[in-house]
Design a protein around this motif. Structure first.
Motif, PDB file in Angstrom:
ATOM      1  N   SER A  37     -16.751  30.479 -47.386  1.00  0.00           N
ATOM      2  CA  SER A  37     -16.207  30.281 -46.039  1.00  0.00           C
ATOM      3  C   SER A  37     -14.772  29.782 -46.105  1.00  0.00           C
ATOM      4  CB  SER A  37     -17.069  29.278 -45.260  1.00  0.00           C
ATOM      5  OG  SER A  37     -18.328  29.824 -44.954  1.00  0.00           O
ATOM      6  N   ARG A  38     -14.536  28.839 -46.981  1.00  0.00           N
ATOM      7  CA  ARG A  38     -13.182  28.276 -47.087  1.00  0.00           C
ATOM      8  C   ARG A  38     -12.187  29.316 -47.586  1.00  0.00           C
ATOM      9  NH1 ARG A  38     -15.593  22.862 -49.963  1.00  0.00           N
ATOM     10  NH2 ARG A  38     -15.885  21.600 -48.077  1.00  0.00           N
ATOM     11  N   ALA A  39     -12.597  30.129 -48.547  1.00  0.00           N
ATOM     12  CA  ALA A  39     -11.663  31.097 -49.126  1.00  0.00           C
ATOM     13  C   ALA A  39     -11.437  32.294 -48.206  1.00  0.00           C
ATOM     14  CB  ALA A  39     -12.203  31.567 -50.481  1.00  0.00           C
ATOM     15  N   VAL A  40     -12.520  32.845 -47.665  1.00  0.00           N
ATOM     16  CA  VAL A  40     -12.414  34.088 -46.908  1.00  0.00           C
ATOM     17  C   VAL A  40     -11.913  33.845 -45.495  1.00  0.00           C
ATOM     18  CG1 VAL A  40     -13.717  36.048 -45.988  1.00  0.00           C
ATOM     19  CG2 VAL A  40     -14.202  35.186 -48.287  1.00  0.00           C
ATOM     20  N   PHE A  41     -12.401  32.791 -44.843  1.00  0.00           N
ATOM     21  CA  PHE A  41     -12.095  32.587 -43.439  1.00  0.00           C
ATOM     22  C   PHE A  41     -11.015  31.530 -43.210  1.00  0.00           C
ATOM     23  CE2 PHE A  41     -16.575  34.097 -43.473  1.00  0.00           C
ATOM     24  CZ  PHE A  41     -16.299  35.363 -42.989  1.00  0.00           C
ATOM     25  N   LEU A  42     -11.179  30.351 -43.780  1.00  0.00           N
ATOM     26  CA  LEU A  42     -10.189  29.303 -43.527  1.00  0.00           C
ATOM     27  C   LEU A  42      -8.845  29.658 -44.160  1.00  0.00           C
ATOM     28  CD1 LEU A  42     -12.360  26.072 -44.009  1.00  0.00           C
ATOM     29  CD2 LEU A  42     -12.112  27.545 -42.009  1.00  0.00           C
ATOM     30  N   ALA A  43      -8.850  29.884 -45.454  1.00  0.00           N
ATOM     31  CA  ALA A  43      -7.593  30.261 -46.116  1.00  0.00           C
ATOM     32  C   ALA A  43      -7.132  31.635 -45.657  1.00  0.00           C
ATOM     33  CB  ALA A  43      -7.791  30.236 -47.630  1.00  0.00           C
ATOM     34  N   GLU A 152     -21.948  43.855 -25.706  1.00  0.00           N
ATOM     35  CA  GLU A 152     -21.921  43.488 -24.291  1.00  0.00           C
ATOM     36  C   GLU A 152     -21.202  42.166 -24.069  1.00  0.00           C
ATOM     37  OE1 GLU A 152     -25.988  43.290 -23.218  1.00  0.00           O
ATOM     38  OE2 GLU A 152     -26.386  45.427 -23.556  1.00  0.00           O
ATOM     39  N   THR A 153     -21.418  41.210 -24.942  1.00  0.00           N
ATOM     40  CA  THR A 153     -20.910  39.860 -24.686  1.00  0.00           C
ATOM     41  C   THR A 153     -19.418  39.719 -24.984  1.00  0.00           C
ATOM     42  OG1 THR A 153     -21.651  39.193 -26.902  1.00  0.00           O
ATOM     43  CG2 THR A 153     -23.141  38.774 -25.059  1.00  0.00           C
ATOM     44  N   LEU A 154     -18.908  40.397 -26.001  1.00  0.00           N
ATOM     45  CA  LEU A 154     -17.476  40.279 -26.290  1.00  0.00           C
ATOM     46  C   LEU A 154     -16.618  40.855 -25.169  1.00  0.00           C
ATOM     47  CD1 LEU A 154     -15.102  39.500 -28.024  1.00  0.00           C
ATOM     48  CD2 LEU A 154     -15.499  41.528 -29.455  1.00  0.00           C
ATOM     49  N   PRO A 155     -16.874  42.065 -24.664  1.00  0.00           N
ATOM     50  CA  PRO A 155     -16.068  42.548 -23.540  1.00  0.00           C
ATOM     51  C   PRO A 155     -16.177  41.665 -22.301  1.00  0.00           C
ATOM     52  CG  PRO A 155     -17.279  44.359 -24.544  1.00  0.00           C
ATOM     53  CD  PRO A 155     -17.808  43.100 -25.145  1.00  0.00           C
ATOM     54  N   ALA A 156     -17.295  40.964 -22.153  1.00  0.00           N
ATOM     55  CA  ALA A 156     -17.503  40.141 -20.957  1.00  0.00           C
ATOM     56  C   ALA A 156     -16.928  38.736 -21.094  1.00  0.00           C
ATOM     57  CB  ALA A 156     -18.995  40.036 -20.654  1.00  0.00           C
ATOM     58  N   SER A 157     -16.438  38.364 -22.261  1.00  0.00           N
ATOM     59  CA  SER A 157     -15.965  37.003 -22.490  1.00  0.00           C
ATOM     60  C   SER A 157     -14.502  36.859 -22.076  1.00  0.00           C
ATOM     61  CB  SER A 157     -16.128  36.632 -23.966  1.00  0.00           C
ATOM     62  OG  SER A 157     -15.369  37.521 -24.788  1.00  0.00           O
ATOM     63  N   ARG A 158     -14.076  35.600 -21.873  1.00  0.00           N
ATOM     64  CA  ARG A 158     -12.709  35.309 -21.435  1.00  0.00           C
ATOM     65  C   ARG A 158     -12.100  34.256 -22.359  1.00  0.00           C
ATOM     66  NH1 ARG A 158     -10.022  38.039 -17.219  1.00  0.00           N
ATOM     67  NH2 ARG A 158      -8.825  36.119 -17.140  1.00  0.00           N
ATOM     68  N   PHE A 159     -11.226  34.691 -23.266  1.00  0.00           N
ATOM     69  CA  PHE A 159     -10.508  33.784 -24.159  1.00  0.00           C
ATOM     70  C   PHE A 159      -9.460  34.592 -24.919  1.00  0.00           C
ATOM     71  CE2 PHE A 159     -13.769  35.617 -26.796  1.00  0.00           C
ATOM     72  CZ  PHE A 159     -13.167  35.784 -28.029  1.00  0.00           C
ATOM     73  N   ARG A 160      -8.543  33.881 -25.565  1.00  0.00           N
ATOM     74  CA  ARG A 160      -7.581  34.494 -26.484  1.00  0.00           C
ATOM     75  C   ARG A 160      -7.611  33.701 -27.783  1.00  0.00           C
ATOM     76  NH1 ARG A 160      -3.567  38.349 -25.019  1.00  0.00           N
ATOM     77  NH2 ARG A 160      -4.397  39.508 -23.236  1.00  0.00           N
ATOM     78  N   ALA A 161      -7.982  34.358 -28.876  1.00  0.00           N
ATOM     79  CA  ALA A 161      -8.131  33.682 -30.159  1.00  0.00           C
ATOM     80  C   ALA A 161      -6.813  33.679 -30.922  1.00  0.00           C
ATOM     81  CB  ALA A 161      -9.212  34.354 -30.989  1.00  0.00           C
ATOM     82  N   ASP A 162      -6.578  32.577 -31.618  1.00  0.00           N
ATOM     83  CA  ASP A 162      -5.452  32.477 -32.553  1.00  0.00           C
ATOM     84  C   ASP A 162      -5.867  32.900 -33.953  1.00  0.00           C
ATOM     85  OD1 ASP A 162      -3.462  31.130 -30.734  1.00  0.00           O
ATOM     86  OD2 ASP A 162      -5.054  29.633 -30.679  1.00  0.00           O
ATOM     87  N   ALA A 163      -7.169  32.923 -34.203  1.00  0.00           N
ATOM     88  CA  ALA A 163      -7.683  33.339 -35.508  1.00  0.00           C
ATOM     89  C   ALA A 163      -9.086  33.892 -35.314  1.00  0.00           C
ATOM     90  CB  ALA A 163      -7.705  32.165 -36.485  1.00  0.00           C
ATOM     91  N   TRP A 164      -9.466  34.821 -36.197  1.00  0.00           N
ATOM     92  CA  TRP A 164     -10.779  35.461 -36.139  1.00  0.00           C
ATOM     93  C   TRP A 164     -11.471  35.361 -37.490  1.00  0.00           C
ATOM     94  CZ3 TRP A 164     -13.802  37.532 -32.442  1.00  0.00           C
ATOM     95  CH2 TRP A 164     -13.226  37.835 -31.198  1.00  0.00           C
ATOM     96  N   PHE A 165     -12.739  34.963 -37.456  1.00  0.00           N
ATOM     97  CA  PHE A 165     -13.603  35.088 -38.614  1.00  0.00           C
ATOM     98  C   PHE A 165     -14.473  36.319 -38.367  1.00  0.00           C
ATOM     99  CE2 PHE A 165     -13.839  30.148 -39.150  1.00  0.00           C
ATOM    100  CZ  PHE A 165     -12.477  30.122 -39.431  1.00  0.00           C
ATOM    101  N   LEU A 166     -14.177  37.416 -39.029  1.00  0.00           N
ATOM    102  CA  LEU A 166     -14.933  38.652 -38.839  1.00  0.00           C
ATOM    103  C   LEU A 166     -16.108  38.605 -39.814  1.00  0.00           C
ATOM    104  CD1 LEU A 166     -14.817  41.132 -37.087  1.00  0.00           C
ATOM    105  CD2 LEU A 166     -13.457  42.270 -38.814  1.00  0.00           C
ATOM    106  N   ASP A 167     -17.211  38.040 -39.317  1.00  0.00           N
ATOM    107  CA  ASP A 167     -18.355  37.767 -40.174  1.00  0.00           C
ATOM    108  C   ASP A 167     -19.534  38.639 -39.730  1.00  0.00           C
ATOM    109  OD1 ASP A 167     -19.823  36.623 -42.170  1.00  0.00           O
ATOM    110  OD2 ASP A 167     -19.804  34.599 -41.364  1.00  0.00           O
ATOM    111  N   GLY A 168     -20.708  38.260 -40.127  1.00  0.00           N
ATOM    112  CA  GLY A 168     -21.883  39.069 -39.813  1.00  0.00           C
ATOM    113  C   GLY A 168     -22.364  39.782 -41.055  1.00  0.00           C
TER     114      GLY A 168
END
Length: 617
Positions: A37-43, A152-168
């Protein structure tokens, strides 16, 4: 499709690695998951340097899983918080939330996260579709968790991210989540220059990100992974028109005045204080909760609809938000509520609810007579609860609040934002809202024998808690000056109590009941008004084409810095905390704790657009 989500079946390897049986993929590798997590997402997202000097920073994630990435980020934030008042917002999406036992076992792999894991697991959500918001004020962290299919939930959400963890789970084992439609949504929910990290280097992922406006680079991998991806948004998506005024204020307001110290104002105050605002609450009454919020007892129970509509989901989200907010506050008693159908239509609705329940078995069961048993409902004592919600705010009680909305002043004192929580008094300021007054009368006995909590409901309700008995309530149109108890309402409540026939009904005959009447502000569609106050004449001019069937494709004109929470009707204690969370996001910035359809359904602008459509028809 069922309204409850499904917990994944977890297999546990000998080394403690959790494996999702349905996707045949691991959540993390035991012993190395935190380092990954620290290497892939945080760093990979340039943290903590990326938030240096920032007042707020928003990180979003696809796939909440065990919450490990969130806790790794929280730990980093504790070590490198840019300022004592800075805030970190985390937004995540999950279609298959773990059972709480599996989450606790998974996070038990990391002793250094034990304290933070305990805080998260203590508020672990049930598998109920919707948006759950959790806030840890001392840490300056919020978690907004969208539960449901990310398509369904991402298109319906309201925010602007400064960073993304593309996980799953890996694209090869969870193709739906990594489908082509994901990447434009990532871009449209990103701030310019947003960074993204992910463990996968699949060609479809690289192409999808590049086509959506991200500059993608391969980086050395972690552990057994030779490579991973980092990306930066270089071509931001232009914002769409905002006809419902859902965009947060810019700059964020810090000094906020709230007019009204009932549950509507108190719910807003709690959310804003928790989010770091300086809040002043004005009320002409000498104490909080003297109007509709001031009955000796109140009841928090869900209103469950058979159909999976926007309004039905709103009511469930609001109920869960209220329950979470009140859980640790004074004046709250957990109780079961027996809800008996009042007529055949009610019985049919209850049967449909139980066939596809919106709440899990821990909260909802069937009664033998065809009724519903609501577990974990709450009996509330407003005289204790509302002051607790107002804690941390500067209370200016017992004086009138003279408003200058254009100048944003209250009694000549300037504020960054003003929130109108003034119930029917708002009609004199904004008559176009069309608020309707409803008279609610309850009866109370306060010297009966001490009993455990007990509630029965069927249209009306009857509450017993300790020495108190309370029953009612009427809900009738009112166009007078001051609400007064009436013999007719008293008899209506007596008749309703006789139909409910609680075991303690004799107490109501052995003691002299006290009647209390108050006004509830309601809207024609029975949904609350939560959001920015429109400049109604300007909005009618801007959207005049709506009368001829043209789309509402412009930004709504609003009074800068003026917001409202109103029209809570008979469910003020249900709506209050949820509405407060929405106002905190609009006033201070940050992710909205609700889907766009819910925000539109409660936006005051809906009344303007609806009136224009009807006048055209």
């Amino acid at each position: 499709m069922t309204r409850l989500l499904t917990h994944p079946d977890i297999d546990w390897r000998d080394d403690g690695t959790p494996v999702a049986r349905g996707h045949d993929d691991v959540y993390f590798t035991a012993g190395d998951g935190l380092a990954e997590s620290r290497a892939v997402f945080l760093a990979g997202c340039g943290l903590p340097d990326a938030w240096a000097g920032r007042d707020t920073f928003t990180v979003a994630e696809t796939g909440f899983g065990t919450g490990l990435n969130f806790l790794a980020l929280w730990q980093l934030w504790e070590m490198h918080r840019p300022a004592p008042a800075a805030w970190l917002h985390f937004v995540s999406f999950e279609a298959y939330p773990l059972a709480i036992e599996d989450a606790a076992q998974a996070l038990g792999n990391w002793p250094e996260l034990e304290e933070l894991a305990g805080l998260l697991v203590a508020r672990w959500p049930a598998p109920v579709k919707g948006v759950r918001r959790m806030v840890w004020p001392d840490a300056g962290i919020s978690l907004t968790l969208h539960l449901g299919d990310i398509r369904e939930t991402l298109p319906a959400s309201r925010f602007r991210a400064d960073a993304w963890f593309l996980d799953g789970f890996s694209p090869a084992k969870n193709e739906d989540m990594w489908a082509a439609g994901l990447y434009p949504e990532l871009a449209s929910h990103s701030a310019p220059g947003a960074r993204l990290g992910t463990f996968t280097v699949a060609g479809a992922v690289r192409r999808g990100l590049a086509e959506a406006g991200f500059e993608v680079t391969r980086q050395p991998g972690h552990g057994r992974k030779r490579e991973r991806l980092e990306a930066t948004l270089t071509t931001p998506t232009p914002p769409l028109p905002d006809p419902y005024a859902l965009t947060p204020a810019t700059p964020a307001a810090r000094r906020v005045a709230i007019i009204g110290a009932g549950i509507a104002g108190a719910g807003a105050a709690r959310a804003l204080v928790d989010a770091g605002a300086e809040v002043t609450v004005f009320d002409r009454a000498p104490a909080p909760a003297t109007g509709a919020s001031g009955n000796r007892l109140a009841l928090l129970m869900p209103r469950l609809d058979a159909a999976d509509t926007v309004q039905a989901r709103l009511l469930v989200d609001a109920y869960l938000a209220a329950r979470a907010t009140y859980d640790s506050l004074p004046g709250v008693t957990l109780t079961d509520v027996r809800q008996v159908p009042k007529d055949p239509a009610d019985a049919a609705r209850f049967a449909k609810v139980l066939a596809d329940p919106p709440l899990p078995l821990e909260d909802l069961e069937a009664l033998r007579d065809g009724g519903l048993l609501h577990k974990n409902a709450m009996i509330l004592r407003p005289a204790e609860l509302v002051p607790a919600l107002l804690a941390g705010a500067d209370l200016r009680l017992g004086t009138d609040a003279h408003l200058d909305l254009a100048a944003r002043t209250v009694n000549g004192e300037p504020f960054d934002a003003i929130i109108l929580a003034t119930a029917m008094a708002t009609a004199a300021i904004l008559p176009w809202l069309g608020l309707e007054a409803r008279l609610g009368q309850v009866e109370w006995v306060g010297a009966a024998g001490v009993t455990p909590p007990d509630v029965i409901a069927s249209g009306s309700y009857a509450i017993a808690d300790g020495p108190d008995r309370l029953w009612g309530a009427t809900f009738e149109p009112f166009d007078g000056e001051m609400p007064e108890p009436s013999d007719r309402a008293r008899q209506d409540n007596a008749d309703a109590l006789a139909r409910l026939s609680p075991w303690w009904i004799r107490d109501t005959r052995d003691h002299a009941p006290v009647s209390r009447a108050s006004l509830r502000a309601t809207t024609p569609d029975r949904l609350p008004l939560v959001g920015a106050v429109p400049d109604e004449p300007a909005a009618r001019a801007v959207f005049d084409g709506v009368k001829k069937g043209r789309p509402a494709d412009a930004d709504a004109p609003v009074w800068p810095g003026i917001f409202m929470v109103n029209g809570l009707g008979a469910r003020g204690f249900t709506w209050g905390p949820w509405a407060g969370g929405i106002l905190a996001a609009l006033v201070l910035g940050g992710p909205a704790p609700a889907e766009a359809s819910a925000l539109q359904a409660v936006s005051p602008m809906r009344l303007v657009l609806r009136a224009l459509k009807r006048s055209g028809g």
